[in-house]
Design a protein around this motif. Sequence first.
Motif, PDB file in Angstrom:
ATOM      1  N   ILE A 192      35.401 -18.910   9.545  1.00 54.46           N
ATOM      2  CA  ILE A 192      36.400 -19.507  10.443  1.00 54.46           C
ATOM      3  C   ILE A 192      37.396 -18.445  10.882  1.00 54.46           C
ATOM      4  O   ILE A 192      37.748 -18.351  12.067  1.00 54.46           O
ATOM      5  CB  ILE A 192      37.121 -20.674   9.745  1.00 54.46           C
ATOM      6  CG1 ILE A 192      36.148 -21.839   9.496  1.00 54.46           C
ATOM      7  CG2 ILE A 192      38.317 -21.149  10.578  1.00 54.46           C
ATOM      8  CD1 ILE A 192      36.727 -22.932   8.620  1.00 54.46           C
ATOM      9  N   ARG A 193      37.859 -17.642   9.958  1.00 57.09           N
ATOM     10  CA  ARG A 193      38.849 -16.604  10.280  1.00 57.09           C
ATOM     11  C   ARG A 193      38.272 -15.571  11.252  1.00 57.09           C
ATOM     12  O   ARG A 193      38.953 -15.147  12.195  1.00 57.09           O
ATOM     13  CB  ARG A 193      39.322 -15.917   9.002  1.00 57.09           C
ATOM     14  CG  ARG A 193      40.222 -16.780   8.127  1.00 57.09           C
ATOM     15  CD  ARG A 193      40.718 -16.006   6.916  1.00 57.09           C
ATOM     16  NE  ARG A 193      41.538 -16.848   6.056  1.00 57.09           N
ATOM     17  CZ  ARG A 193      42.833 -17.099   6.264  1.00 57.09           C
ATOM     18  NH1 ARG A 193      43.446 -16.545   7.306  1.00 57.09           N
ATOM     19  NH2 ARG A 193      43.505 -17.866   5.432  1.00 57.09           N
ATOM     20  N   ARG A 194      37.017 -15.147  11.033  1.00 58.78           N
ATOM     21  CA  ARG A 194      36.417 -14.168  11.942  1.00 58.78           C
ATOM     22  C   ARG A 194      36.287 -14.748  13.346  1.00 58.78           C
ATOM     23  O   ARG A 194      36.545 -14.058  14.343  1.00 58.78           O
ATOM     24  CB  ARG A 194      35.056 -13.715  11.410  1.00 58.78           C
ATOM     25  CG  ARG A 194      35.159 -12.683  10.290  1.00 58.78           C
ATOM     26  CD  ARG A 194      33.805 -12.072   9.970  1.00 58.78           C
ATOM     27  NE  ARG A 194      32.974 -12.971   9.192  1.00 58.78           N
ATOM     28  CZ  ARG A 194      32.907 -12.973   7.860  1.00 58.78           C
ATOM     29  NH1 ARG A 194      33.651 -12.137   7.159  1.00 58.78           N
ATOM     30  NH2 ARG A 194      32.113 -13.811   7.226  1.00 58.78           N
ATOM     31  N   GLY A 195      35.891 -16.012  13.439  1.00 54.58           N
ATOM     32  CA  GLY A 195      35.792 -16.641  14.751  1.00 54.58           C
ATOM     33  C   GLY A 195      37.146 -16.779  15.422  1.00 54.58           C
ATOM     34  O   GLY A 195      37.287 -16.542  16.632  1.00 54.58           O
ATOM     35  N   HIS A 196      38.149 -17.158  14.649  1.00 53.12           N
ATOM     36  CA  HIS A 196      39.508 -17.303  15.165  1.00 53.12           C
ATOM     37  C   HIS A 196      40.014 -15.983  15.731  1.00 53.12           C
ATOM     38  O   HIS A 196      40.568 -15.928  16.847  1.00 53.12           O
ATOM     39  CB  HIS A 196      40.413 -17.804  14.036  1.00 53.12           C
ATOM     40  CG  HIS A 196      41.847 -17.953  14.411  1.00 53.12           C
ATOM     41  ND1 HIS A 196      42.796 -16.977  14.145  1.00 53.12           N
ATOM     42  CD2 HIS A 196      42.515 -18.952  15.037  1.00 53.12           C
ATOM     43  CE1 HIS A 196      43.973 -17.372  14.585  1.00 53.12           C
ATOM     44  NE2 HIS A 196      43.827 -18.576  15.133  1.00 53.12           N
ATOM     45  N   GLU A 197      39.822 -14.890  14.989  1.00 49.05           N
ATOM     46  CA  GLU A 197      40.293 -13.583  15.442  1.00 49.05           C
ATOM     47  C   GLU A 197      39.526 -13.099  16.668  1.00 49.05           C
ATOM     48  O   GLU A 197      40.104 -12.472  17.569  1.00 49.05           O
ATOM     49  CB  GLU A 197      40.188 -12.565  14.308  1.00 49.05           C
ATOM     50  CG  GLU A 197      41.191 -12.790  13.198  1.00 49.05           C
ATOM     51  CD  GLU A 197      42.625 -12.819  13.714  1.00 49.05           C
ATOM     52  OE1 GLU A 197      43.020 -11.879  14.435  1.00 49.05           O
ATOM     53  OE2 GLU A 197      43.351 -13.793  13.419  1.00 49.05           O
ATOM     54  N   ALA A 198      38.219 -13.383  16.723  1.00 51.20           N
ATOM     55  CA  ALA A 198      37.428 -12.976  17.888  1.00 51.20           C
ATOM     56  C   ALA A 198      37.911 -13.678  19.158  1.00 51.20           C
ATOM     57  O   ALA A 198      38.013 -13.058  20.220  1.00 51.20           O
ATOM     58  CB  ALA A 198      35.952 -13.277  17.650  1.00 51.20           C
ATOM     59  N   LEU A 199      38.222 -14.953  19.057  1.00 44.64           N
ATOM     60  CA  LEU A 199      38.714 -15.680  20.231  1.00 44.64           C
ATOM     61  C   LEU A 199      40.115 -15.230  20.612  1.00 44.64           C
ATOM     62  O   LEU A 199      40.448 -15.165  21.806  1.00 44.64           O
ATOM     63  CB  LEU A 199      38.677 -17.186  19.979  1.00 44.64           C
ATOM     64  CG  LEU A 199      37.396 -17.874  20.494  1.00 44.64           C
ATOM     65  CD1 LEU A 199      36.163 -17.335  19.776  1.00 44.64           C
ATOM     66  CD2 LEU A 199      37.489 -19.386  20.334  1.00 44.64           C
ATOM     67  N   ARG A 200      40.942 -14.913  19.619  1.00 41.58           N
ATOM     68  CA  ARG A 200      42.258 -14.365  19.935  1.00 41.58           C
ATOM     69  C   ARG A 200      42.110 -13.041  20.675  1.00 41.58           C
ATOM     70  O   ARG A 200      42.836 -12.774  21.638  1.00 41.58           O
ATOM     71  CB  ARG A 200      43.071 -14.156  18.657  1.00 41.58           C
ATOM     72  CG  ARG A 200      43.645 -15.429  18.052  1.00 41.58           C
ATOM     73  CD  ARG A 200      44.540 -15.115  16.858  1.00 41.58           C
ATOM     74  NE  ARG A 200      45.656 -14.268  17.262  1.00 41.58           N
ATOM     75  CZ  ARG A 200      45.876 -13.042  16.769  1.00 41.58           C
ATOM     76  NH1 ARG A 200      45.069 -12.520  15.878  1.00 41.58           N
ATOM     77  NH2 ARG A 200      46.920 -12.338  17.176  1.00 41.58           N
TER      78      ARG A 200
END
Length: 336
Positions: A192-200
Amino acid sequence: MSSTPDPRPVVAVTMGDGAGVGPEVTVGALVHEEAFTAGRPLVVGDAHRLRLAAEALGAAVDVVEVGSPADAAFTPGRIDVVDPHLLPADLPWGEVSAAAGHAAHEYVRIACELAGRGEAQAICTAPLNKAALHAGGHRFPGHTELLAHFFGVEEVSMMLTTPRIKVIHVTTHVGLLDAVARIEPGLVERTIRRGHEALRRAGNPGPRIGVCAINPHAGEGGLFGYGEEAEKIAPGIEAARADGIDAVGPLPADTAFFLGGRGDYDLVVAMYHDQGHGPVKVLGIEAGVNITVGLPVIRTSVDHGTAFDIAGTGRVEVGSMVEALRQAVELAATPL
């Protein structure tokens, strides 16, 4: 008097398996002037094979072998290529080849070395063939694991993006029973964190994330499965939410993908390979892009295979490679 540094990021574009459509989608993506507007693509591959691909496509382009990014021109109408000379000139199209598999491995290795030295700011990969990779002596399930190996990274995530939906996977190239065994709260949270940072990084300051369950109806309160949602997934979501990440679930997968395709979620977290890949391929494989999240540099790829049945014919659709290159440039140029 010193010249002004070029702000365009260098993207190392690996040609993939030379017997497949990799050379054609590489050339097809680089014949357009737009490929050079915001980025500087440098191909790592075989110059002769790229010229054959250009002929198959009917593309008027000059393929020039260079020693390093410093030697490249990065101008429309020209493809700069670092060529380690690993393919035989008479390599047949559309057949599994140990030589092509080894060469594809080496193209990725060289691209990672360029990125590691700061000579490339992103990597964009054309498809390789797993059987050929194995025949060439390299036992990796695919690009994702190969990249992680070269960068010395223990854990990365696969994200698939299309114009309608984005999906990140908790597990990928493992059997279904192994995937269920591997899923645990820490892995769910990190994904979840990796996806969140990629979208940011892509410009979304507050991504809305829907997280899939494993079982039908998210377990239906214990009716289906053995409590996997409560044991393996929910604690990971709660940990991410406690840090301000807008993650919701565990959701029944059919509901999560319906809502994601409708636009309610910016990202859907899938628990295993086919749970995520199936909906993506229905909702937009033609423009789909595969992004590896968690590497020191951004890596994008087409969301299709080597297509041996049409390799060398000039009939391949290059839209996914065009979009992969565009996103590599966009994400490489956007700081977190």
